[in-house]
Design a protein around this motif. Sequence first.
Motif, PDB file in Angstrom:
ATOM      1  N   LEU A 153     -33.643 -45.403  21.695  1.00 49.70           N
ATOM      2  CA  LEU A 153     -32.841 -44.882  20.593  1.00 49.70           C
ATOM      3  C   LEU A 153     -32.330 -46.017  19.708  1.00 49.70           C
ATOM      4  O   LEU A 153     -31.753 -46.996  20.196  1.00 49.70           O
ATOM      5  CB  LEU A 153     -31.651 -44.089  21.137  1.00 49.70           C
ATOM      6  N   GLU A 154     -32.556 -45.873  18.407  1.00 47.99           N
ATOM      7  CA  GLU A 154     -32.102 -46.871  17.451  1.00 47.99           C
ATOM      8  C   GLU A 154     -31.377 -46.200  16.287  1.00 47.99           C
ATOM      9  O   GLU A 154     -31.723 -45.084  15.885  1.00 47.99           O
ATOM     10  CB  GLU A 154     -33.274 -47.699  16.920  1.00 47.99           C
ATOM     11  N   LYS A 155     -30.363 -46.892  15.797  1.00 48.19           N
ATOM     12  CA  LYS A 155     -29.664 -46.426  14.601  1.00 48.19           C
ATOM     13  C   LYS A 155     -29.290 -47.624  13.743  1.00 48.19           C
ATOM     14  O   LYS A 155     -28.580 -48.529  14.185  1.00 48.19           O
ATOM     15  CB  LYS A 155     -28.394 -45.652  14.971  1.00 48.19           C
ATOM     16  N   THR A 156     -29.802 -47.617  12.504  1.00 53.21           N
ATOM     17  CA  THR A 156     -29.463 -48.645  11.527  1.00 53.21           C
ATOM     18  C   THR A 156     -28.772 -47.968  10.353  1.00 53.21           C
ATOM     19  O   THR A 156     -29.319 -47.052   9.742  1.00 53.21           O
ATOM     20  CB  THR A 156     -30.716 -49.389  11.037  1.00 53.21           C
ATOM     21  N   TYR A 157     -27.563 -48.425  10.077  1.00 50.05           N
ATOM     22  CA  TYR A 157     -26.803 -47.837   8.976  1.00 50.05           C
ATOM     23  C   TYR A 157     -27.219 -48.445   7.643  1.00 50.05           C
ATOM     24  O   TYR A 157     -27.850 -49.507   7.582  1.00 50.05           O
ATOM     25  CB  TYR A 157     -25.302 -48.053   9.188  1.00 50.05           C
ATOM     26  N   ARG A 158     -26.840 -47.757   6.584  1.00 48.37           N
ATOM     27  CA  ARG A 158     -27.083 -48.264   5.242  1.00 48.37           C
ATOM     28  C   ARG A 158     -26.429 -49.631   5.110  1.00 48.37           C
ATOM     29  O   ARG A 158     -25.281 -49.812   5.463  1.00 48.37           O
ATOM     30  CB  ARG A 158     -26.468 -47.301   4.221  1.00 48.37           C
ATOM     31  N   GLY A 159     -27.164 -50.582   4.589  1.00 50.85           N
ATOM     32  CA  GLY A 159     -26.641 -51.943   4.510  1.00 50.85           C
ATOM     33  C   GLY A 159     -27.213 -52.838   5.591  1.00 50.85           C
ATOM     34  O   GLY A 159     -27.019 -54.058   5.567  1.00 50.85           O
ATOM     35  N   GLY A 160     -27.928 -52.218   6.561  1.00 50.01           N
ATOM     36  CA  GLY A 160     -28.646 -53.012   7.551  1.00 50.01           C
ATOM     37  C   GLY A 160     -27.953 -53.191   8.892  1.00 50.01           C
ATOM     38  O   GLY A 160     -28.514 -53.821   9.800  1.00 50.01           O
ATOM     39  N   THR A 161     -26.733 -52.658   9.060  1.00 47.94           N
ATOM     40  CA  THR A 161     -26.044 -52.802  10.342  1.00 47.94           C
ATOM     41  C   THR A 161     -26.758 -51.985  11.410  1.00 47.94           C
ATOM     42  O   THR A 161     -26.927 -50.767  11.270  1.00 47.94           O
ATOM     43  CB  THR A 161     -24.583 -52.324  10.239  1.00 47.94           C
ATOM     44  N   LYS A 162     -27.160 -52.662  12.494  1.00 47.10           N
ATOM     45  CA  LYS A 162     -27.886 -51.992  13.577  1.00 47.10           C
ATOM     46  C   LYS A 162     -26.905 -51.659  14.686  1.00 47.10           C
ATOM     47  O   LYS A 162     -26.473 -52.532  15.444  1.00 47.10           O
ATOM     48  CB  LYS A 162     -29.016 -52.877  14.109  1.00 47.10           C
ATOM     49  N   ALA A 163     -26.533 -50.370  14.795  1.00 45.79           N
ATOM     50  CA  ALA A 163     -25.542 -49.948  15.784  1.00 45.79           C
ATOM     51  C   ALA A 163     -26.160 -49.717  17.152  1.00 45.79           C
ATOM     52  O   ALA A 163     -25.507 -49.936  18.178  1.00 45.79           O
ATOM     53  CB  ALA A 163     -24.846 -48.672  15.313  1.00 45.79           C
ATOM     54  N   LEU A 164     -27.414 -49.253  17.189  1.00 46.80           N
ATOM     55  CA  LEU A 164     -28.134 -49.034  18.447  1.00 46.80           C
ATOM     56  C   LEU A 164     -29.493 -49.705  18.353  1.00 46.80           C
ATOM     57  O   LEU A 164     -30.192 -49.580  17.350  1.00 46.80           O
ATOM     58  CB  LEU A 164     -28.312 -47.536  18.731  1.00 46.80           C
ATOM     59  N   ASN A 165     -29.856 -50.379  19.432  1.00 49.70           N
ATOM     60  CA  ASN A 165     -31.086 -51.171  19.394  1.00 49.70           C
ATOM     61  C   ASN A 165     -31.913 -50.922  20.653  1.00 49.70           C
ATOM     62  O   ASN A 165     -31.967 -51.733  21.564  1.00 49.70           O
ATOM     63  CB  ASN A 165     -30.738 -52.654  19.269  1.00 49.70           C
ATOM     64  N   GLY A 166     -32.526 -49.730  20.719  1.00 51.76           N
ATOM     65  CA  GLY A 166     -33.428 -49.427  21.831  1.00 51.76           C
ATOM     66  C   GLY A 166     -32.718 -48.970  23.087  1.00 51.76           C
ATOM     67  O   GLY A 166     -33.017 -49.462  24.181  1.00 51.76           O
ATOM     68  N   ILE A 167     -31.790 -47.998  22.970  1.00 50.05           N
ATOM     69  CA  ILE A 167     -31.034 -47.518  24.125  1.00 50.05           C
ATOM     70  C   ILE A 167     -31.848 -46.477  24.895  1.00 50.05           C
ATOM     71  O   ILE A 167     -32.201 -45.430  24.362  1.00 50.05           O
ATOM     72  CB  ILE A 167     -29.688 -46.887  23.698  1.00 50.05           C
ATOM     73  N   SER A 168     -32.144 -46.768  26.154  1.00 45.79           N
ATOM     74  CA  SER A 168     -32.817 -45.819  27.042  1.00 45.79           C
ATOM     75  C   SER A 168     -31.973 -45.626  28.292  1.00 45.79           C
ATOM     76  O   SER A 168     -31.643 -46.596  28.986  1.00 45.79           O
ATOM     77  CB  SER A 168     -34.206 -46.330  27.449  1.00 45.79           C
ATOM     78  N   LEU A 169     -31.590 -44.387  28.563  1.00 47.46           N
ATOM     79  CA  LEU A 169     -30.811 -44.086  29.759  1.00 47.46           C
ATOM     80  C   LEU A 169     -31.023 -42.645  30.170  1.00 47.46           C
ATOM     81  O   LEU A 169     -31.529 -41.831  29.404  1.00 47.46           O
ATOM     82  CB  LEU A 169     -29.319 -44.386  29.538  1.00 47.46           C
TER      83      LEU A 169
END
Length: 311
Positions: free
Chosen positions: A14-30
């Motif tokens: 799971l990945e989430k990148t916000y507008r502006g480039g902030t990466k809040a999640l970087n490959g979360i697997s659980l």
Amino acid sequence: MAVSSEAILESRELEKTYRGGTKALNGISLSVNGGTIFGLLGPNGAGKTTFVKIAATQLLPTSGSIRILGHDVVREPKAVRNAIAVVPQEARPLSLQTPYEHILTYLIARGVSISEAKKRANVAIENLKLQDHRNVICANLSGGLRQRVLIAMAMSSETDLLILDEPTLGLDPLARLEVWNLVRDYVSKNSRTILLTTHYMDEAETLSDNLAIVNKGKIIAQGTPKEIKKRLNAENVVIVKSSDSSMSFETYGRTLRAGSSVRVFTDRQRADELVSVCLRKNLEVSVREVNLEDVFISEVGTNIDDATESD
């Protein structure tokens, strides 16, 4: 209804990148098994709330997936919403409603019949020990009681998965213990499942059957609390207050410096030896069993409260 021990929540890369480039999640697997408490532990800004919002269908992921009871949160949001109840970090009860009115209104909004909603509201009031405050408006309740009202609302839904985002944030120690007891009882008596986010190490270790430690959107450790602590290969940690960087502690075990403190991960015998040396040198020293904070410091190099970023 009770659920099996099979996974009821699974996230994959799971990945989430916000507008502006902030990466809040970087490959979360659980994977979260039914009938357990799964802790998501990390500093403020680690990505915990972003994960919760995606799981609750409030936010779209950039890539990857979350499935809850087999339903994809993006493609099947209605089915997911019916299967979960969420207490968001920012949630506050309405000031002029009573605990009973909150629970009743919440259940009716979820589609529960009025007669069934009244039954569940009464049960929730009793289970959450809110009888003495049943008809008191929330404006006149303490912070701990208001939080208990929110948890009562979510628990009354009888969903398979309950998501609690920082449920004890800002509560005093007694109120925190009360929430802990409620969470444990809910899972043990009903065989339901809780996803708990927190930045409190003691909370995660006390409540979680399994947990993941996250930092900067990545999982840095995952497993049972006992399994995660074993990563240190040590029984004890000796904490020495010393600003003298020339002093060597490496002969006693693995050493980490954090500010003016030195942490030495070691066994009991060498811990006793090091404490004796420090006392002879008039150094401030303490010794205890290793905990989750030690794992975080070992992996990240700083205390969890000092690793805060904007989420």
